[in-house]
Design an enzyme around this catalytic site. Structure first.
Site, short mmCIF file in Angstrom:
data_model
loop_
_atom_site.label_atom_id
_atom_site.label_comp_id
_atom_site.label_asym_id
_atom_site.label_seq_id
_atom_site.Cartn_x
_atom_site.Cartn_y
_atom_site.Cartn_z
N ASP A 155 18.84 30.39 30.81
CA ASP A 155 18.24 31.39 31.80
C ASP A 155 17.56 30.51 32.69
OD1 ASP A 155 17.46 34.43 31.97
OD2 ASP A 155 15.66 33.18 31.66
N GLU A 209 22.34 29.27 34.50
CA GLU A 209 21.93 30.43 35.21
C GLU A 209 21.31 29.91 36.67
OE1 GLU A 209 19.90 34.88 36.04
OE2 GLU A 209 18.87 33.24 34.96
C1 NOJ Z 1 17.52 36.18 34.03
C2 NOJ Z 1 17.76 37.21 32.99
O1 NOJ Z 1 19.21 37.10 33.33
C3 NOJ Z 1 17.27 38.28 33.50
O2 NOJ Z 1 17.79 39.30 32.71
C4 NOJ Z 1 15.64 38.24 33.08
O3 NOJ Z 1 15.04 39.16 33.56
C5 NOJ Z 1 15.05 36.89 34.00
N1 NOJ Z 1 15.97 35.94 33.96
C6 NOJ Z 1 13.87 36.26 33.12
O4 NOJ Z 1 14.26 35.65 31.85
#
Ligand code: NOJ
Length: 508
Positions: A155, A209
């Site tokens: 993440d 990500e």
């Molecule tokens: C990215 C995640 O995919 C999302 O769902 C989340 O709100 C944020 N990061 C914070 O963790």
């Protein structure tokens, strides 16, 4: 499927759908127990699949034991696990904004200092410059890897390193702060350290990500010679036309250019991903296809063809295999997402935008579109729960669009996905072959080749709801059709009569 990426399943007060973790070594009670997790992992392995967990370590929940301690006093041993600063003339320490509206700093009554939260107030950012924090993270990663999980989706991993001077972000980052946050000074040092200390000790896969990572920076994260991550999610395609919660017009040539530019950046030492939706974006058929009853199935199949034949590891978001659609939201109470609720307070209640404008945009862009419960069958609540009400409303189309129907119908999107996956698995050119866009400027057709040695395939997609006669460039003739989403096929010609959302894979 070869693998499953599970969204956070850890103990969490659910301020942000589990992306606010209270205890990394516990399973969220709503989802079950550790014994249930172990059984699931065993079942996945028995089916020769892999399991990726969501590693959420840029921040924790404010209810995590570390933060509960940290906020108590300036000399608490956990103080330095998070990022605390004094205010600036009674204001937050700098101009950093939260992705969920407002300042990224929150003043805490116990000490009067501010803590950093790039996301919700209930998601304080960890201080990665503290070696103790990094070791805690490596330990919790080992805890799950020792159970036998096969890797992580990480993440917002490029945000872990912050400029210790905490300067204001320059004006040009307004509205695109992710590019500023992703450029911290030590991000590569920390990921390399994580690789050395943990990842390299196991046979695992990682996908970061990489919101805010430019194409230029991408090889720094995924070039195999650098020992950082295996792959990242690049958001240029999925965010096309997006400006916060608004969706502006975009064109197919712009979308095609994203894939071409990405391909040019990723040489033999780099590998990419392909995805058109996820839990943070609307449903693929509503976003890139046509979810009207007439074209929902055809357009979902066309997009599936694209997903499975572009270069990179494809990720399919649950429910897209049924061509589940966006939800018909009408009012703010219909939403669960904290991002939506905070922006409502910050922008609608302050009269900067109208409620109608905001809700109309959210119908196209809200994350809750793809978070509505899975549609299993045509029973109450789509078969998702026997409780009177699910946690988020079930899409009213669940009586027609559901897994039971899709499995029973040989022409369903679900069965088409199976065919595509089988084709990709037996066709190395569709995995490893060179990619070339044959017609970058065509406004509605995406035509590209995948070539491996002497084997060449042509994918032709009409990504519009209008029929089009398509002339294959340079008068080249297509070969036999390997797979198509609509009945009726043309081969051995250079003139293709494409119906709306026609998708074909040819030998070339
Ligand atoms: C990215 C995640 O995919 C999302 O769902 C989340 O709100 C944020 N990061 C914070 O963790």
């Amino acid at each position: 499927m070869d693998g499953i990426w599970l969204s956070p399943h850890f103990d969490s007060p659910n301020a942000d759908n589990g992306y606010d973790i209270r205890d990394y070594r516990k399973v969220m009670a709503e989802f079950g127990t550790m014994a249930a997790f172990d059984e699931m992992l065993k079942g996945i392995k028995q089916r020769h699949m892999k399991l990726l967990l969501d590693l959420v370590v840029n921040h924790t929940s404010d209810e995590h034991a570390w933060f509960v301690e940290s906020r108590k006093a300036k000399d608490n041993p956990y103080r330095d696990y998070y990022i605390w600063r004094a205010g600036r003339d009674g204001n937050p320490p700098n101009n950093w904004s939260s992705f969920f509206s407002g300042s990224a700093w929150k003043q805490d009554p116990a000490t009067g200092e501010y803590y950093l939260h790039l996301f919700a107030e209930k998601q304080p950012d960890l201080n990665w410059d503290n070696p103790k924090v990094r070791n805690e993270v490596y330990d919790l990663m080992k805890f799950w890897l020792d159970k036998g999980v096969d890797g992580f989706r990480m993440d917002v991993i490029p945000f872990i390193s912050k400029d210790p001077a905490f300067p204001d972000y320059p004006k040009e980052y307004e509205g695109r702060v992710q590019y500023f946050y992703a450029a911290g000074p030590k991000v590569h040092d920390y990921i390399r350290e994580m690789n050395r200390e943990v990842l390299s000790q196991y046979d695992v896969m990682t996908v970061g990500e990489a919101f805010g990572v430019s194409l230029e920076q991408t090889p720094l994260l995924v070039d195999e010679r650098r020992n950082e991550l295996n792959m990242i999610f690049n958001f240029d395609a999925i965010r096309l036309g997006r400006q916060s919660w608004r969706l502006n017009p975009w064109t197919l040539p712009e979308l095609k250019a994203v894939y071409t530019k990405l391909d040019q950046k990723l040489d033999a030492h780099n590998w990419g991903t392909v995805f058109l939706s996820n839990h943070d974006n609307p449903r693929v058929v509503s976003r890139f296809g046509d979810d009207s009853p007439q074209y929902r199935v055809a357009s979902a199949k066309a997009l599936a063809t694209m997903l499975l034949t572009l270069k990179g590891t494809p990720f399919i978001y649950q429910g897209d295999e049924l061509a589940m659609t966006n939800y018909p939201f009408t009012k703010i109470e219909d939403f669960n997402d904290i991002e939506v609720k905070n922006a409502w307070k910050a922008e609608v209640l302050t009269h900067q935008v109208t409620a109608e404008d905001y809700i109309a945009s959210l119908r196209k862009t809200s994350r809750d579109n793809s978070r509505t419960p899975m549609q299993w069958d045509d029973s109450a609540n789509g078969g998702f729960t026997t409780a009177p009400k699910a946690w988020l409303a079930v899409n009213p189309n669940s009586n027609e669009i559901n897994a039971k129907q899709a499995v029973a119908d040989p022409d369903s999107v679900y069965h088409y996905f199976q065919k595509l996956i089988a084709l990709r698995k037996k066709t190395p050119a569709l995995v490893y072959g060179d990619y070339k866009d044959l017609d970058p400027q065509h406004p509605s057709v995406f035509a590209y080749t995948r070539t491996l040695g002497a084997l060449r395939y042509l994918v032709v997609l009409n990504l519009s709801s209008q029929a089009v006669t398509y002339l294959v460039p340079a008068g080249q003739k297509v070969g036999s059709v390997i797979l198509s989403n609509l009945p009726g096929k043309e081969s051995a010609t250079s003139v293709l009569r494409l119906r709306p959302w026609d998708a074909r894979v040819y030998r070339f």
